[in-house]
Write an enzyme that holds these catalytic residues in place. Structure first.
Site, short mmCIF file in Angstrom:
data_model
loop_
_atom_site.label_atom_id
_atom_site.label_comp_id
_atom_site.label_asym_id
_atom_site.label_seq_id
_atom_site.Cartn_x
_atom_site.Cartn_y
_atom_site.Cartn_z
N SER A 142 0.76 -1.43 0.01
CA SER A 142 -0.06 -0.01 0.01
C SER A 142 0.90 1.32 0.00
O SER A 142 2.11 0.98 0.34
CB SER A 142 -0.72 -0.09 1.25
OG SER A 142 -1.52 1.24 1.38
N TYR A 155 -1.41 -0.95 10.67
CA TYR A 155 -1.60 -1.27 9.24
C TYR A 155 -0.55 -0.70 8.46
O TYR A 155 0.29 -1.53 7.70
CB TYR A 155 -2.99 -0.53 8.94
CG TYR A 155 -3.16 -0.73 7.00
CD1 TYR A 155 -3.52 -2.10 6.71
CD2 TYR A 155 -2.95 0.18 6.09
CE1 TYR A 155 -3.75 -2.26 5.26
CE2 TYR A 155 -3.08 0.10 4.81
CZ TYR A 155 -3.30 -1.39 4.46
OH TYR A 155 -3.71 -1.45 3.05
#
Length: 294
Positions: A142, A155
């Site tokens: 990401s 995350y």
């Protein structure tokens, strides 16, 4: 990788979102598939759709928080195929909220799926991949693995680590013909945010507006191109490009954005303390030292 037709690939998190689209586009390229997910209904639907183009599709329920189950499923793949050309570590989850509100169990759950599972799967399948004349590993990371923000620290920790793992693998095994790609999209129109637990009481995890998001189909298309081109880092979506180059060119600007409103908030935090000191209910650090000395 010069050609995908007839190759054998494993895709984790294939029941929905990016994993589903990668699986379907790999099937369209002629890749035979092993698909893993914990969502049985979604996994079955992906498998049925992928098999319509005539490729072999095996779907297996696998809980990536269970290391023993991962090893069992890896062995089942080895017993079934005996070889592997492509590994796509896609499965991922998120948590939204202040870092101090996350429990140990939540940290363990997130890191198990986002980081420990990809490492274990890769480690256990590397001998098969290295025995192939052409093989490739895809880690779906990401932009959060390259640029940090607020309230997604767990995350981001997992994705920064996955990015580092990808770079390490590429540096170590490129000479042996193993390709490694890290896919770093910006916000994507999946259920990642909607399903993410929220650590802010009475609130839900915010969902990014669609105008800043890319789609799972676009991520899958770029992933296929990255495999063919053996591209190490693959950014997807304008937000991903903007944040990546902003950090490289003017990293101070991101830090300034994170500190915006800091002075006002600090004044609010100090106001009650000042009132307590003035009323005599609490001593300043200097007063505390003098009182202890006395």
């Amino acid at each position: 990788m010069q050609n995908l037709f007839g190759k054998k690939g494993l895709v984790t998190g294939a029941a929905s979102g990016i994993g589903r689209e990668i699986a379907l586009q790999l099937a369209a390229e002629g890749v035979n598939l092993f698909l893993w997910d914990i969502d049985e209904a979604g996994l079955k639907d992906t498998a049925e759709t992928a098999s319509l183009v005539g490729v072999e599709v095996n779907c297996r329920i696998c809980d990536l928080t269970d290391s023993e189950q991962i090893s069992t499923e890896v062995q089942y793949l080895i017993d079934t195929w005996g070889t592997l050309d492509l590994l796509v570590n896609n499965a991922g989850v998120a948590f939204y909220g202040p870092t101090h509100t996350m429990s140990v169990e939540q940290w363990d759950w997130l890191l198990a799926i986002n980081l420990h599972a990809p490492i274990q799967i890769t480690r256990e399948l590397l001998p098969l991949l290295l025995n192939r004349p052409e093989a490739h590993i895809v880690n779906v990371s990401s932009i959060c693995g390259l640029v940090a923000g607020a309230r997604f620290s767990a995350y981001q920790v997992s994705k920064f680590a996955l990015q580092g793992f990808s770079e390490a693998l590429r540096a170590e095994y490129s000479r042996q013909g193993l390709g490694v790609s890290s896919i770093c999209p910006g916000p994507v129109t999946t259920r990642l945010f909607a399903s993410a637990p929220c650590g802010r009481e009475g609130k839900k995890t915010p969902i990014p507006p669609r105008w800043i998001c890319t789609t799972p189909q676009q991520v899958a298309q770029r992933t296929i191109k990255a495999i063919y081109a053996d591209q190490g880092l693959c950014l997807v979506g304008w937000v991903s490009y903007a944040l990546y180059y902003l950090k490289r060119i003017a990293p101070w600007s991101l830090d300034l954005a994170h500190r915006f409103g800091r002075r006002k908030r600090m004044k609010k935090k100090h106001a009650p303390l000042t009132l307590q000191v003035e009323s005599g209910t609490e001593k300043t650090p200097a007063q505390e030292i003098r009182s202890k000395a006395a």
